[in-house]
Design a protein around this motif. Structure first.
Motif, PDB file in Angstrom:
ATOM      1  N   ARG A   3      42.297  46.249  35.084  1.00  0.00           N
ATOM      2  CA  ARG A   3      43.334  45.461  35.783  1.00  0.00           C
ATOM      3  C   ARG A   3      42.726  44.687  36.948  1.00  0.00           C
ATOM      4  N   GLN A   4      41.797  45.319  37.652  1.00  0.00           N
ATOM      5  CA  GLN A   4      41.184  44.602  38.768  1.00  0.00           C
ATOM      6  C   GLN A   4      40.333  43.436  38.275  1.00  0.00           C
ATOM      7  N   ARG A   5      39.720  43.589  37.113  1.00  0.00           N
ATOM      8  CA  ARG A   5      38.972  42.474  36.513  1.00  0.00           C
ATOM      9  C   ARG A   5      39.917  41.322  36.158  1.00  0.00           C
ATOM     10  N   ILE A   6      41.116  41.676  35.703  1.00  0.00           N
ATOM     11  CA  ILE A   6      42.119  40.638  35.417  1.00  0.00           C
ATOM     12  C   ILE A   6      42.504  39.922  36.717  1.00  0.00           C
ATOM     13  N   GLY A   7      42.651  40.692  37.790  1.00  0.00           N
ATOM     14  CA  GLY A   7      42.953  40.096  39.097  1.00  0.00           C
ATOM     15  C   GLY A   7      41.832  39.173  39.570  1.00  0.00           C
ATOM     16  N   ILE A   8      40.594  39.553  39.302  1.00  0.00           N
ATOM     17  CA  ILE A   8      39.450  38.710  39.668  1.00  0.00           C
ATOM     18  C   ILE A   8      39.463  37.426  38.838  1.00  0.00           C
ATOM     19  N   ALA A   9      39.770  37.552  37.538  1.00  0.00           N
ATOM     20  CA  ALA A   9      39.847  36.372  36.671  1.00  0.00           C
ATOM     21  C   ALA A   9      40.935  35.412  37.164  1.00  0.00           C
TER      22      ALA A   9
ATOM     23  N   PRO B 146      39.072  45.497  47.339  1.00  0.00           N
ATOM     24  CA  PRO B 146      39.258  45.386  45.889  1.00  0.00           C
ATOM     25  C   PRO B 146      38.843  46.611  45.086  1.00  0.00           C
ATOM     26  N   ILE B 147      38.149  47.566  45.723  1.00  0.00           N
ATOM     27  CA  ILE B 147      37.686  48.736  44.962  1.00  0.00           C
ATOM     28  C   ILE B 147      38.263  50.045  45.484  1.00  0.00           C
TER      29      ILE B 147
ATOM     30  N   ILE C 152      33.782  53.368  38.654  1.00  0.00           N
ATOM     31  CA  ILE C 152      34.121  51.982  38.332  1.00  0.00           C
ATOM     32  C   ILE C 152      33.805  51.049  39.497  1.00  0.00           C
ATOM     33  N   GLN C 153      33.766  51.589  40.705  1.00  0.00           N
ATOM     34  CA  GLN C 153      33.574  50.754  41.887  1.00  0.00           C
ATOM     35  C   GLN C 153      32.286  49.935  41.822  1.00  0.00           C
ATOM     36  N   ALA C 154      31.188  50.583  41.401  1.00  0.00           N
ATOM     37  CA  ALA C 154      29.901  49.884  41.344  1.00  0.00           C
ATOM     38  C   ALA C 154      29.944  48.732  40.350  1.00  0.00           C
ATOM     39  N   GLN C 155      30.651  48.921  39.239  1.00  0.00           N
ATOM     40  CA  GLN C 155      30.755  47.859  38.233  1.00  0.00           C
ATOM     41  C   GLN C 155      31.466  46.632  38.809  1.00  0.00           C
TER      42      GLN C 155
END
Length: 331
Positions: free
Chosen positions: A164-170, A185-186, A193-196
Motif C-alpha cells: 500500500r505504501q508503494r501505491i502511495g509512492i506511485a 513513510p515507514i 519492509i522498512q529497508a525496502q
C-alpha cells in the motif's frame, strides 16, 4: 546559506497556530503553537531529515509547506515563488511540483477506489493525458515502485502495508514532481519492509533527481537517508547541520539526549556511552515556556534561558543551533 539557484525550497519564519474555541458563540480562548517561527532551506536533489518527538510539529510543518494548512505567518518560497502569495489557480498549478507520501498506508488510500483510480486521480484532476494514456502511465508507475502492473484493477484491502505504501509512492510520482514531503513513510510498516521502502525512495531520488523533506522518528533511518538533519522541539528547530556533523558533535542539549537514546550494535562502545535522561514531560504547545522552549528539561539551563529566546545562529560552517551555551560543546 546556499546560493539561491541551489535552493529549491526556502522557509522563513513559518508560524502555524491552531485556534482553540469555546462556548456557544465559539470565542477564541487560545491557540496551539504547532509551528512557531522556523526557517530553513532545502537544496535541489537533497534529502533534509526532520526529527523530533511526537507532537513537536514535524507533520504540521510538512503540511503547511504544501499549503494544506494556511500558515498563520511567515513565507514559503518554492523555486523562487512565494506559495502563500499565490492565487488559487496558481497554487493549483504549483501543486504538480509538490507531493506528499503519507504516514499511514491504510488510511491514505480510498478503499472504494481501485489502484488504477488512486494513482491516476492526480492525472485526471490536472487533466494530464487521455484515459488510455493515464492507464499506461499507471502501469509504468507500478513498475517503478516494483509492483505488478496487473494489480491496477485491485482494491487497497488486497495488499499488505508495504505494498500500500508503494501505491502511495506511485501516486506521489504521478505528476512528476520535483519535491516530495515524506511524512514518516515507514513508521507504520514492519521492520523487514522498512529497508525496502527506504531503498526504493533512494533509487527514485537518483532516477528523477527528487528533493525530499523526510520526516521521521527513527534517528538511524534519518542518518541513512538524509544529507542534512534538522532537530525540532515544541514547534521550533533547535539544531540543523550536515548529517556527519550532527551525529558526531551535536551542539544542542536536546539533540544530545535524542542521539544518546539510539542503540549502538557494538557492546564495547555501548557500555562506554553516556546516556542523557531528560526529566519531566514536554510542555503543552498551548502554553509553551518563555525564552528557550527546552529550558524546562535542559540540564544546563540558566536564568537567561527563561528571559530570552535563543537566536538560531550558525556556530560552525553549515551548523545552526538555537542555544545560549552551545559553544560549550564545540569540538
Amino acid at each position: 546559506m546556499s546560493a539561491d539557484n541551489d535552493i529549491l525550497l526556502r522557509v522563513e519564519d513559518l508560524v502555524m497556530h491552531f485556534p482553540i474555541y469555546r462556548g456557544v458563540i465559539q470565542r477564541q480562548v487560545g491557540a496551539v503553537h504547532a509551528v512557531d517561527g522556523i526557517s530553513f532551506d532545502v537544496r535541489r536533489g537533497e534529502t533534509l531529515g526532520l526529527v523530533g518527538e511526537s507532537g513537536c510539529g514535524k507533520s504540521t510543518t510538512g503540511r503547511t509547506i504544501l499549503q494544506l494548512y494556511k500558515p498563520t505567518a511567515g513565507h514559503v518560497y518554492f523555486d523562487g515563488s512565494d506559495l502563500i502569495a499565490l492565487k488559487r489557480e496558481e497554487m493549483r498549478w504549483m501543486r504538480r511540483e509538490m507531493q506528499m507520501i503519507f504516514q499511514d498506508p491504510y488510511a491514505s488510500l480510498n478503499p472504494r477506489m481501485t489502484v488504477e483510480q488512486i494513482i491516476g486521480e492526480p492525472l485526471m484532476v490536472h487533466n494530464v493525458g487521455t484515459r488510455n494514456e493515464i492507464r499506461e502511465r499507471v502501469e509504468h508507475l507500478l513498475e517503478l515502485v516494483k509492483l505488478n502492473p496487473s494489480f491496477a484493477s485491485r482494491y487497497p484491502h488486497e495488499f499488505s502495508g508495504g505494498q500500500r505504501q508503494r501505491i502511495g509512492i506511485a501516486r506521489a510520482l504521478a505528476l512528476q514532481p520535483s519535491f516530495i514531503v515524506c511524512d514518516e513513510p515507514i513508521s507504520a510498516l514492519d521492520v523487514s519492509i522498512q529497508a525496502q521502502v527506504i531503498n526504493l525512495l533512494q533509487e527514485l531520488q537518483q532516477q528523477f533527481n527528487l528533493t525530499y523533506l523526510f520526516i521521521a522518528h527513527d534517528l538511524s533511518v534519518v542518518r541513512h537517508i538524509s544529507k542534512r538533519v534538522a532537530v525540532m522541539y515544541l514547534g521550533v528547530i533547535v539544531e540543523l547541520a550536515e548529517r556527519k556533523d550532527l551525529y558526531s558533535n551535536p551542539l544542542h542539549p536536546y539533540s544530545q539526549a535524542l542521539l544518546s537514546a539510539v542503540p549502538v550494535p557494538d557492546p564495547v562502545i555501548e557500555t562506554q556511552r553516556k546516556r542523557v535522561i531528560l526529566e519531566g514531560d514536554v510542555p503543552s504547545p498551548v502554553n509553551p515556556p518563555s525564552g528557550c522552549r527546552f529550558r524546562t528539561r535542559c540540564p544546563i539551563a540558566e536564568a537567561i534561558c527563561a528571559q530570552e529566546r535563543p537566536e538560531f545562529r550558525e556556530l560552525k560552517s553549515g551548523h545552526f543551533v538555537a542555544c545560549h551555551f552551545a559553544e560549550r560543546f564545540v569540538q
